[in-house]
Each structure stands twice: as structure tokens, then as C-alpha cells.
Motif scaffolding. Sequence first.
Motif, short mmCIF file in Angstrom:
data_model
loop_
_atom_site.label_atom_id
_atom_site.label_comp_id
_atom_site.label_asym_id
_atom_site.label_seq_id
_atom_site.Cartn_x
_atom_site.Cartn_y
_atom_site.Cartn_z
N LYS A 297 -7.64 5.50 -10.21
CA LYS A 297 -6.83 4.60 -10.08
C LYS A 297 -7.04 3.65 -11.87
N THR B 207 -0.69 2.05 -10.03
CA THR B 207 -0.91 2.58 -8.76
C THR B 207 -1.51 3.22 -8.76
N ALA B 208 -1.19 3.98 -7.77
CA ALA B 208 -2.55 5.73 -7.89
C ALA B 208 -1.57 6.27 -8.46
N ASP B 209 -0.02 5.99 -9.05
CA ASP B 209 0.57 7.33 -9.98
C ASP B 209 0.01 7.50 -11.35
N PRO C 249 6.84 4.83 -8.41
CA PRO C 249 6.64 5.21 -7.25
C PRO C 249 6.31 4.56 -5.46
N GLU C 250 6.31 5.93 -4.88
CA GLU C 250 6.45 5.37 -4.01
C GLU C 250 4.30 5.74 -3.05
N HIS C 251 3.72 4.77 -4.20
CA HIS C 251 2.33 5.20 -4.10
C HIS C 251 1.67 3.83 -4.06
N THR C 252 0.62 3.18 -3.61
CA THR C 252 0.03 1.88 -3.53
C THR C 252 0.36 1.23 -5.05
N GLY D 174 4.07 1.64 -1.90
CA GLY D 174 4.45 1.52 -2.60
C GLY D 174 5.31 0.19 -2.56
N ASN E 118 0.65 -1.41 -0.23
CA ASN E 118 -0.32 -0.18 -0.48
C ASN E 118 1.00 1.37 0.21
#
Length: 1013
Positions: free
Chosen positions: A190, A163-165, A144-147, A124, A122
Motif C-alpha cells: 500500500k 487503499t489496498a488498491d 474499491p472494496e478494499h481496506t 472498503g 477495513n
Amino acid sequence: MLHPVIHVVNQMRLEVKYLLYTLCLIVTTGFAGAQPAAQTKWPYWHTSMVHTAWYKRDGAPTVNFQMTQDDRGMLWFAATDGVYRFDGVRFERLSAIDGNKLKSNNTNGILAVGSALWVGYNFGGVSVFDQGKVRYYGKEEGLPEHTVYQIRRSRSGVMWLSTADGLYRLERERWRRVGLEAGLPPAEYKARFEPLDDGTIVVANSAGVYRSTRDGRQFHQIAISDKYEVMQIRADGVVLLADHAAQLFRYSVDSEQITPIILPDIKLPGSARFDGRGALWVNAEGKLNLLGPDMRVQRSFTSPENLSGNITYDFFTDRESNVWIATENGIDRIRESRLNVIDLYPKIFGWISVQADLSGVTWVSSYSATHSWSGNTYGLRPDGSWIEGLAHNVSASTRAADGSIWFGSAESLWRLQNGQWQSWPLAADLRGHDVQAIAMDAQARLWVSVQGKGVFVFHDGQWQAGGGIKSLSGRPAISIYADKDLVWFGYPANHMALLDGATLREYGPTDGLEIGNVTAMARHRSGLFVGGDQGMAVFDGNRFATMLDGEGQSLGGISSLLSTRGNELWFHGADGIVRIGDAELTSSALGKHRINPEYFNYLDGHTGKPAQMRPLAELSEAADGRLWYATSGSVGWIDPNHIVRNTLPPVSQVTGLRTDHQNYPAVPGLVLPKHTTNIELDFTAAALSIPERVRFRFRLVGLDKDWRDAGSRRAAFYTNLDPGNYHFEVMAANEDGVWSSTPGSLDFRVEPAFMQTVWFKLLCVALALSLIALWYWWRMTLMTRRVAERLGERLRERERIARTLHDSFLQSVQALMMQFDLIRYSLSATDPAQKKIEHALDSAGQVLEEGREQVLALRLNHELSGDLESALSGLGQILAPRHQSRFTLRMHGTPRPLRAMAAAEAYAIAREAMLNAFRHAQSDEVIVELRHTARQFTLQVSDRGRGMSAEIRERGHRPGHWGLTGMRERAQDAGGTLEVHSEEGRGTRITLRLPERRAYARKEADKLAATDQ
């Protein structure tokens, strides 16, 4: 003025409710994310389904976002508190996989690819666990440091992440974001995506629906999402859409056609998804609904009655076609049952019986023992419609050989034949008493057992007590069975009766009948089978033999027995329905009496219980081959010829190893510390449909001679293990007896302590050999000393005897001879006593000579010491001059040391032969020959004297002399043979032959043996 406001409010409520469903779906999984490609074609669901729910108390994850299934069949779940693994029986929450820790327990995405497990976090990052190794992808690898929401693999083998990115693609161990340069614009939410069967990727976001080229590097828009929300993307290119009014649509990526999905029974659908069978599941009004092919509700599941929660987080179809649902409270499994339960007509309840007629109608009757209500009989047509019959409160029924069905109650008998009903009242004195059992014999006579009254025959409208058999009247039977021209009656307490014509024969425990109350009977070609509340037996024409299952347990609680047209035996018991194949029945009739039945119980959809006090007709074979059954609250059927089997072999695996002090992951090359003697090996196999019936067997190669049967136990225990390398194997069989194609295995090693090493053992062996050598040296020294002491004692004893003989006996004889000589000289020459004295002096001289020879022998014997040549040479040199003869000793071969006993006996034999030769043969020469060969030792004494007379040769000895006899005895004691060859006037030859093993010395211990002679 209120109508527009109410309309707006209602529309807002509808959109808010739909938005909640959609947001729940979007935020958690995009439920199709874990769906495997639908390659296996399973039939559509039938109405009978088995539901099981696991909650937090069972170890199941809650708020689980995604699930996947690995190549071994294990289910994996990504949750906020770690990764869970499930084999169908137990959940395991893991913070490490194969000894490798997760980067975080807050997981979201998960996917099994071959032997590898991909886990997204969650916050990343992605970890890849594969056969004991782990690879982590994070910021340094381009993530990325995203979910991480979804993990997918395309048909070409490319890994993708949502991912969220945005959407990411793995290229050469580095992740690349897919954006505008690839034709994929940024989106508010997303991306939800799915690899298609043709190798392309379909992505849905707030900007629209996009499809990639086969290489996945370019995307083009195929639909705009300003009106629709994407609810599911399938691998076959079908996209499930919902508009703002909650109407569902099916969109084909290839044809780009949108088709509305009409739901007649559902007005306000929420989330929806297709399963692996192609069936549509819709959340609506607090229910999860399975829609049939006609889009009508086929089955509904609600919480908390038969669903663990209200919110569906993920939806997954495993490789065995079971549907798995993740909710806020746990995990649910929905699978198809093998027993097909029908929806009963509303007026059918209580104790139920079934009879199928030849037209395809199944008649269902209900019964109440209190008679407070009168349950009717209803027929179920093949098209699913019901018709009402005339019989009511049926307590017994049977189908006759002509196809007619007879029903009985406490008031009447009914017959149904060719769709026509006919009834007869019970005899006046029988009314009010339930009919217990009925059967039609070969003469078309209906045998009726009436509770509390006895057995009667009903024929042509007339009643006859006991059918004319006095012992049957007034004696109610629990069950009746017409067996061709015979009629069987079952009674309580292991008792039966057989009516053959007018002859009634009784059977009981003395005839092998031990099944309790006899409740059911059926004829199979291998014999008559009888069921009771305590077991089942087969009758061979003379005696009954009790039947047992494969584990030696009795088959009890039987209420109905049925022999089918397929030569199978089915019975309905307290625990469900049981099938016994023809091969099992035939082998049991041949004397085996043990069978391996197939059970259909609560795991297969069986509910309720069959009647036990009154064995109703609860099994019936229809014209199409289906078997209908009834219980206290359900009616269903099973088709013996079309039972869905699980042909997928379970993949067995070892999951862990435990010692007294530590748990170890099941990884290759596992090494256990020294002093490990007790271990527990945990294993499993993911057969997810009916895991309760999975069976295991295992072995520790090199320690177990054969496979051990573990039953359903998923652990093996070993104690007192020695150090070394071990190979453990386990096999599993699914619910249909399909065994693993290859065993799961684990190789491990137990390290030895120093005292358990080979070097320590070699050191112990060397020390032991040294101690043995030291002991042997000490023993030999002691023995040598004892031998020397004994030889010394013998030597001293011989010398003492020789001195005594010489100093006393021989001197006395010499003195006596001198006295006799003086007497002779004192007599005149003509005195008659002169000759007598001379003769006596000659005899005394011989005695003196023999005495001297004995003294000589005593003094020479101590010089023998195994050197036979020297001893015989010395003896010959002494005897030859005394007897005016020559002595010759000849040697042949290489001299070898003789055994002490052999040398002593050979010397004694040679001495006796030489004395005889010198004294009596009057030979001019005595020859002794010693011959040493590899196979034997030969001693020969010969002379050229006068030889033996025929009388002596015949007797074997000279009268009054036992020298030859003694020589033969000594030769025999030494293990050899003695040959005597003599002719008068031509001399004598005496030969001793000793075999090699008795003649030649091998060990010093022979000296001790020689001293003991």
C-alpha cells in the motif's frame, strides 16, 4: 567455517527483526499518517515527563490503527471494534456519530477536517460525518472494496485516500484512482503518503518515493526504494528512511539529500518517528526511547512499567504538544511536567533536604532518623555535575542573610561560605540528639533547637542554653524563624513564642492560632505567615487569622514556607507544592483570609512526600530565581518566571442528553417527547494535558439566573421541566484557568401534552371566566333579591309605622284636641283658662302638623329609590300649600344615578332644610336646586325669608333644636361638605357638595351598601 554461517544467521535474524517492525508499521498505519502539520513551535522536551496509560479496562481501544484530533480538541481513534472518542477523561466507543450509524465497526482510517470526521473501513468505503449529517462513499462513487489505510487533505482542499488498491483522489464527489497515467506506478504494498506544506503530495511505495505537482495531478520519482524503506513522511518535506541494516537516514524532498542519523546509544533501532517538537523516538530492544538533540537517549519507556504495550501502532502529537501512542494493549500519553525532576546522585536516598547557595550550586542532603547510615551532602552544579560536601545526615539547615549555609545533625554543625566548609561539634550533652531547627538572627547568633534538649544559641564557638532566656531552655521548638530583630519559635498544639530583645511573648489558641503543630514560618510584606500540619495563618501584629482556599478548606500538611524575591509565598505540603501570588496575599492581609492558590502536585510531576515529623529544608530559592524542592525520594525545581502555560482555550461541547427513558445525541433541533420532566445533559471539553483540572460552569437560559459552577463534573441535571424551547450553555476552563471563548450549546424542545398546550390553557381560562361570570350572575341575582327583600321589608315597616302613627297617634291627638275644644266652649269667655286652652290647642295643632309631616316623610321615603328629584318634588308639593308658600325645583346638568347612600343622606338633609324653610322662614318661595357635574353633585335649598339671627349663626343651631347639627353630620357621613349661608331679613341658603366618587353610582352592589345603612 562456522564464522560465515554465524554471520549469515545473525544477518537473517537482524533482517527478520527489522522486517517485523517494518511490517507492523506498514500494515497498521504508517505512523505519521495522523500527524498534523507542524505549525506550532514547541520547545524541546526536558527530562521531566508525565506518563499515563489507559487500558481496555479503562475503556480505551486496543489495536488502534489511527488517531486524529478534531477542531474541538477531541481525540478520535479508528479500531477494529468501532470509533472511539476521548476528551482526556473518558473513552466512548461509538457505533453511531450524532445519531448516524457507521457502515461497519471494523474501521481503519480516520481524519478530522474542520467540523467533519472522515472514517475509512477495513472492507472498503468512507463515511463523512458532519454536524448531524452523514455522506457515504462506496463502490458507486468509485472506491474499491478494499481496506482504507490513510485519509489526507492537501493544502488546496483535495481529499486523498490510500487503499489496498492504490491511491485515490476525490474529484466532484467521485473518487479517481491515481495510476500510471499520472506517473505513479503500481506497487507491491500500500502507498504511504503525506501532503506537504507547499501543496504537493509525497507518496512512498515499494517502487520508490514520488512527489506530485501542486495541483496533485502528476507525479515524478524523487528516490528509489530498492535500498531504503520509508518510515515517515513529514509535512515539511523530511522523509525518515531506514536501510536493510536498520540504519536511519533523513531525506530532504527539496534538496534530495540523504543524511545518516547517528545513534550513539542504540545499536539496533526498530521503528522510528519524529514528534511535533522535532524530537526523534526510536523503538529498540523492547524500549521506546526519546532521543535528545545530541541523538542520545534522553528517556526510555518500557512495557509494562511505563508503557501499555510493546508494539507501537500509531504515534500522534496533539495541539497541546502531548504525544499519544497506540499499542496492542491501550493508549499512552506522554506530556511534559511543570516540575523538573533531576536524576539523583546514586548515594542520595532517604529523607532529602535542599539548600541553594549564591554561586548556583544546589546542595542536596539526605537524612536517616535511625542513624544506621550517614547520608552525605552533594552539590549539583549548573552544568549538571556533582560535588561532594562535608556535612552528613543533615536533619536541619538554613541559609543566613550573608549567604552562608548552615547544616546541623546529631553530632555537628557545618557552615558553607564562599565554597569553604567549617564544622563544630555539638556540646557534649547534646550529641546524639538531632538538630530539629536552626536560624540565624540579625546579631549573627545561630539559634539551634535540639531534639529532647531545648533551644540554644551558638555564637563564636560557644553554646548558651535558651540564649539567656530561662523559659526557652529545656523546651525544644519544632521550628525557628529569624524575623529581622525578632525570633519566632514554633511549638506543638497551636503554640508559638516571640522573642523581642529580652522579652518573650507567648501565643496560642486564644490569639487565633489554630494550625496544629507549627512547622514553618515566612515573612511577606503583608504579614507573617505561619504553617502547620492542620492549616496556615497570618499574623497582623496582634492576632492570627486562619487562611482558607477558595472552597473554604484549610491549607494543611505544611512542612516548608518560602517568601520569594518576587513577593510570592510558596509552601511544600503533603499534597505537593503550592504557590500564592502577591495579590492574593495582600487581599488576605486586608481581612479577606481566603486565597486561590496554584497547586503543583502529582499531575505536574511531584512524587514522594515532604517530611512531616521533622520539617527539613524542602524549599529553597536559587540565585537564578528557580525554586528547588525535595521529597522523600526526589529533588526537582520550578522556575516561577517561566512556567509553561496552556493558553489554548478549551472548546466546550454538549455530547448528549438523557431522559428517564432514552438517550439522545446532541444534535440541533432536538425534540423531546411530551411528559418529559427530568433530563441529564452530558458535556465535556478536550483539554488533554491535565484534564483533571478542567472546570465547568453551565446554565439553562431562561431557567437559571446565573451560571452554575459544576467543578470537574461533566453532567447537569434538571427536574420538573415545563414544555417549551430551551437553550443550554456550558463553558470550560483549562488547567491554567483559560475559559472557553464561546460556550458550547444545545437547543432542544420539550413537546407539551394536550393539557400543557396553549389551546388547553386558553380553554381553561375561558371555562374559568365562564364560571366566574356564571357565579357573578348568580351572586348578583341573589344580591338583587336580597336587596329587594330588604327594601320590601323596609317599605312595609315604614308603611306600618305610618299607619300606626296615622291611625293611633295622630287620631288620638286629634281626639284630645276635640276634648279640649269642648272644654273651652264650656267655659265663659272671660275665664282665665280660656287663653291657656287656646295656647295648648295651638301647640297640639303644631304637634299634629309635624306628625302628619313625619307620616308623609315615611310614605315618601320609600319612593326615593335613588330618584332624588322625584322624592324632593313630591315633598315640596305637599309642604308648600300647607304653609301658603310656593315650591320650585331646578335641575342643572345631565342627571346621573346617585349612590343609594348619597341619595338617602341628600334627601334627609334637603327634607330638614325644606321643613325649616316652610315652617320658620316665612318665605313666599322655597327653591331646591340639583346640580350634576363631572366632578361633584350639589344640592342647594334656599328661601327669601327672615333668615337666621346672629346668635343662631354663631352657635350653629337653634337652642333646643339639632336640625343643623344633624344635617352637618349626615353630610360628613356621606363624604361631602355642608355650607350654611344666612342673613337676617334676606333668607337662608343651605348647600350640600358631594365629590364624584362618593355621589354617583357605579355598581349594583351600591344598592346593597345602601340597604345596610
